[in-house]
Design a protein around this motif. Structure first.
Motif, PDB file in Angstrom:
ATOM      1  N   HIS A 106     -28.706 -25.514  23.398  1.00  0.00           N
ATOM      2  CA  HIS A 106     -28.551 -26.667  22.508  1.00  0.00           C
ATOM      3  C   HIS A 106     -29.912 -27.252  22.156  1.00  0.00           C
ATOM      4  CE1 HIS A 106     -24.170 -27.115  22.407  1.00  0.00           C
ATOM      5  NE2 HIS A 106     -24.189 -26.629  23.635  1.00  0.00           N
ATOM      6  N   GLY A 107     -30.799 -27.356  23.127  1.00  0.00           N
ATOM      7  CA  GLY A 107     -32.132 -27.920  22.900  1.00  0.00           C
ATOM      8  C   GLY A 107     -32.950 -27.115  21.902  1.00  0.00           C
ATOM      9  N   GLU A 108     -32.716 -25.801  21.877  1.00  0.00           N
ATOM     10  CA  GLU A 108     -33.442 -24.944  20.935  1.00  0.00           C
ATOM     11  C   GLU A 108     -32.626 -24.670  19.674  1.00  0.00           C
ATOM     12  OE1 GLU A 108     -35.659 -21.648  22.459  1.00  0.00           O
ATOM     13  OE2 GLU A 108     -35.935 -22.596  24.416  1.00  0.00           O
ATOM     14  N   ALA A 109     -31.518 -25.391  19.516  1.00  0.00           N
ATOM     15  CA  ALA A 109     -30.668 -25.311  18.318  1.00  0.00           C
ATOM     16  C   ALA A 109     -30.241 -23.873  18.005  1.00  0.00           C
ATOM     17  CB  ALA A 109     -31.375 -25.938  17.108  1.00  0.00           C
ATOM     18  N   PHE A 110     -29.814 -23.158  19.044  1.00  0.00           N
ATOM     19  CA  PHE A 110     -29.331 -21.790  18.851  1.00  0.00           C
ATOM     20  C   PHE A 110     -28.066 -21.790  18.005  1.00  0.00           C
ATOM     21  CE2 PHE A 110     -26.517 -18.322  20.265  1.00  0.00           C
ATOM     22  CZ  PHE A 110     -27.287 -17.251  19.856  1.00  0.00           C
ATOM     23  N   ASP A 111     -28.011 -20.896  17.021  1.00  0.00           N
ATOM     24  CA  ASP A 111     -26.831 -20.750  16.173  1.00  0.00           C
ATOM     25  C   ASP A 111     -25.961 -19.631  16.755  1.00  0.00           C
ATOM     26  OD1 ASP A 111     -24.892 -20.449  14.259  1.00  0.00           O
ATOM     27  OD2 ASP A 111     -26.285 -20.153  12.594  1.00  0.00           O
ATOM     28  N   PRO A 112     -24.793 -19.963  17.295  1.00  0.00           N
ATOM     29  CA  PRO A 112     -23.961 -18.941  17.934  1.00  0.00           C
ATOM     30  C   PRO A 112     -23.127 -18.095  16.980  1.00  0.00           C
ATOM     31  CG  PRO A 112     -22.893 -21.061  18.100  1.00  0.00           C
ATOM     32  CD  PRO A 112     -24.226 -21.303  17.430  1.00  0.00           C
ATOM     33  N   ARG A 113     -23.161 -18.426  15.687  1.00  0.00           N
ATOM     34  CA  ARG A 113     -22.268 -17.757  14.740  1.00  0.00           C
ATOM     35  C   ARG A 113     -22.792 -16.382  14.333  1.00  0.00           C
ATOM     36  NH1 ARG A 113     -22.331 -22.143  10.269  1.00  0.00           N
ATOM     37  NH2 ARG A 113     -24.512 -21.919  10.881  1.00  0.00           N
ATOM     38  N   LEU A 114     -21.948 -15.388  14.452  1.00  0.00           N
ATOM     39  CA  LEU A 114     -22.245 -14.047  13.973  1.00  0.00           C
ATOM     40  C   LEU A 114     -21.969 -14.038  12.473  1.00  0.00           C
ATOM     41  CD1 LEU A 114     -23.010 -11.289  15.317  1.00  0.00           C
ATOM     42  CD2 LEU A 114     -20.577 -10.742  15.245  1.00  0.00           C
ATOM     43  N   SER A 115     -22.984 -13.744  11.673  1.00  0.00           N
ATOM     44  CA  SER A 115     -22.823 -13.813  10.214  1.00  0.00           C
ATOM     45  C   SER A 115     -22.049 -12.599   9.696  1.00  0.00           C
ATOM     46  CB  SER A 115     -24.199 -13.864   9.537  1.00  0.00           C
ATOM     47  OG  SER A 115     -24.856 -12.608   9.671  1.00  0.00           O
ATOM     48  N   CYS A 116     -21.627 -12.692   8.447  1.00  0.00           N
ATOM     49  CA  CYS A 116     -20.906 -11.570   7.815  1.00  0.00           C
ATOM     50  C   CYS A 116     -21.775 -10.319   7.783  1.00  0.00           C
ATOM     51  CB  CYS A 116     -20.485 -11.951   6.394  1.00  0.00           C
ATOM     52  SG  CYS A 116     -19.240 -13.239   6.316  1.00  0.00           S
ATOM     53  N   SER A 117     -23.046 -10.476   7.416  1.00  0.00           N
ATOM     54  CA  SER A 117     -23.930  -9.301   7.336  1.00  0.00           C
ATOM     55  C   SER A 117     -24.189  -8.703   8.712  1.00  0.00           C
ATOM     56  CB  SER A 117     -25.256  -9.672   6.661  1.00  0.00           C
ATOM     57  OG  SER A 117     -25.964 -10.623   7.431  1.00  0.00           O
ATOM     58  N   GLU A 118     -24.285  -9.563   9.731  1.00  0.00           N
ATOM     59  CA  GLU A 118     -24.470  -9.051  11.087  1.00  0.00           C
ATOM     60  C   GLU A 118     -23.265  -8.232  11.522  1.00  0.00           C
ATOM     61  OE1 GLU A 118     -27.214 -12.785  12.656  1.00  0.00           O
ATOM     62  OE2 GLU A 118     -25.207 -12.526  13.461  1.00  0.00           O
ATOM     63  N   ARG A 119     -22.076  -8.765  11.300  1.00  0.00           N
ATOM     64  CA  ARG A 119     -20.875  -8.038  11.723  1.00  0.00           C
ATOM     65  C   ARG A 119     -20.700  -6.740  10.945  1.00  0.00           C
ATOM     66  NH1 ARG A 119     -18.857  -6.079  15.615  1.00  0.00           N
ATOM     67  NH2 ARG A 119     -16.953  -5.016  15.074  1.00  0.00           N
ATOM     68  N   ALA A 120     -21.035  -6.772   9.664  1.00  0.00           N
ATOM     69  CA  ALA A 120     -20.868  -5.580   8.827  1.00  0.00           C
ATOM     70  C   ALA A 120     -21.783  -4.441   9.252  1.00  0.00           C
ATOM     71  CB  ALA A 120     -21.120  -5.936   7.361  1.00  0.00           C
ATOM     72  N   SER A 121     -22.951  -4.765   9.819  1.00  0.00           N
ATOM     73  CA  SER A 121     -23.902  -3.718  10.198  1.00  0.00           C
ATOM     74  C   SER A 121     -23.985  -3.518  11.712  1.00  0.00           C
ATOM     75  CB  SER A 121     -25.293  -4.074   9.655  1.00  0.00           C
ATOM     76  OG  SER A 121     -25.772  -5.273  10.255  1.00  0.00           O
ATOM     77  N   TYR A 122     -23.034  -4.071  12.464  1.00  0.00           N
ATOM     78  CA  TYR A 122     -23.119  -4.148  13.921  1.00  0.00           C
ATOM     79  C   TYR A 122     -23.381  -2.808  14.604  1.00  0.00           C
ATOM     80  CZ  TYR A 122     -22.029  -5.834  18.625  1.00  0.00           C
ATOM     81  OH  TYR A 122     -22.103  -6.175  19.944  1.00  0.00           O
ATOM     82  N   MET A 123     -22.706  -1.762  14.243  1.00  0.00           N
ATOM     83  CA  MET A 123     -22.866  -0.474  14.930  1.00  0.00           C
ATOM     84  C   MET A 123     -23.811   0.487  14.218  1.00  0.00           C
ATOM     85  SD  MET A 123     -21.550  -0.406  17.826  1.00  0.00           S
ATOM     86  CE  MET A 123     -20.180  -0.216  18.915  1.00  0.00           C
ATOM     87  N   THR A 124     -24.662  -0.035  13.359  1.00  0.00           N
ATOM     88  CA  THR A 124     -25.633   0.833  12.691  1.00  0.00           C
ATOM     89  C   THR A 124     -26.913   0.913  13.523  1.00  0.00           C
ATOM     90  OG1 THR A 124     -26.598  -0.971  11.402  1.00  0.00           O
ATOM     91  CG2 THR A 124     -24.699   0.171  10.432  1.00  0.00           C
ATOM     92  N   PRO A 125     -27.693   1.990  13.364  1.00  0.00           N
ATOM     93  CA  PRO A 125     -28.899   2.163  14.181  1.00  0.00           C
ATOM     94  C   PRO A 125     -29.956   1.075  13.986  1.00  0.00           C
ATOM     95  CG  PRO A 125     -28.310   4.215  13.083  1.00  0.00           C
ATOM     96  CD  PRO A 125     -27.410   3.152  12.536  1.00  0.00           C
TER      97      PRO A 125
END
Length: 196
Positions: free
Chosen positions: A40-59
């Motif tokens: 929280h102190g470092e304002a981490f964004d926990p949300r997995l974006s659409c582009s991240e999920r779409a490319s998740y298993m790519t090299p």
């Protein structure tokens, strides 16, 4: 040893923050180097974006804006999560930290032919979990089957950190814990980490 402590609680004056501070002090006193990450102190964004999920298993997959955090995880020889259990689960920000950092190419490599994954965080020698729950011991263990422990030990540790010793220390019935009980828990945290 270099230890990454990950704190997942929104209040800086929480008991979780006190546990994290105790853990940090015990490790420093033992001669270890501590990298302290307050999500929280470092304002981490926990949300997995659409582009991240779409490319998740790519090299070439890498979550957006997590390069520095990935470097901190990869530099760690010990890992400690500090958080409260809410509804017998992890806080959302910690779940997002796992979703966005324990990813292909960083924490594991997929093995599509065998239908499993190969751990990549072999340099992590221990994985400790310091947590609290408002529920009594019997509800967590007998009624619910200790889901957080199963998730973190059987899932995360075994899948990503095959060489890590796992240990979980929980203060149960937190909502009714006296000052003496909380102080005793901090002493257990200190004693556990002083043996590393």
């Amino acid at each position: 040893m270099r230890v990454l402590i990950v704190l997942a609680h929104p209040l800086p004056d929480s008991f979780a923050a006190a546990v994290a501070a105790e853990a940090r002090a015990a490790l420093v006193a033992g001669g270890h180097t501590v990298d302290f990450l307050d999500l929280h102190g470092e304002a981490f964004d926990p949300r997995l974006s659409c582009s991240e999920r779409a490319s998740y298993m790519t090299p070439t997959y890498r979550p957006d804006g997590t390069e520095e955090l990935i470097a901190r995880l990869q530099a760690a020889e010990g890992l400690i999560f500090v958080f409260p259990q809410w509804w017998f689960n992890l806080p959302a920000i910690l779940k997002g930290f796992i979703d966005r950092l324990f990813v292909p190419g960083v924490a594991f490599d997929p093995d599509p032919e065998a239908g499993r994954i190969r751990p990549k965080l072999d340099h992590i020698r221990f994985f400790h979990v310091l947590t609290t729950t408002g529920s009594p011991w019997w509800i967590v263990h007998l009624h619910m089957g200790n889901p957080v422990r199963r998730l973190l030990k059987r899932g995360l540790a075994m899948a990503c950190m095959k060489n890590a010793r796992f240990r979980m220390l929980t203060l149960h019935d937190m909502d009714r814990a006296s000052a003496e009980k909380r102080t005793a828990h901090l002493a257990r945290v200190r004693a556990m980490l002083s043996r590393i």
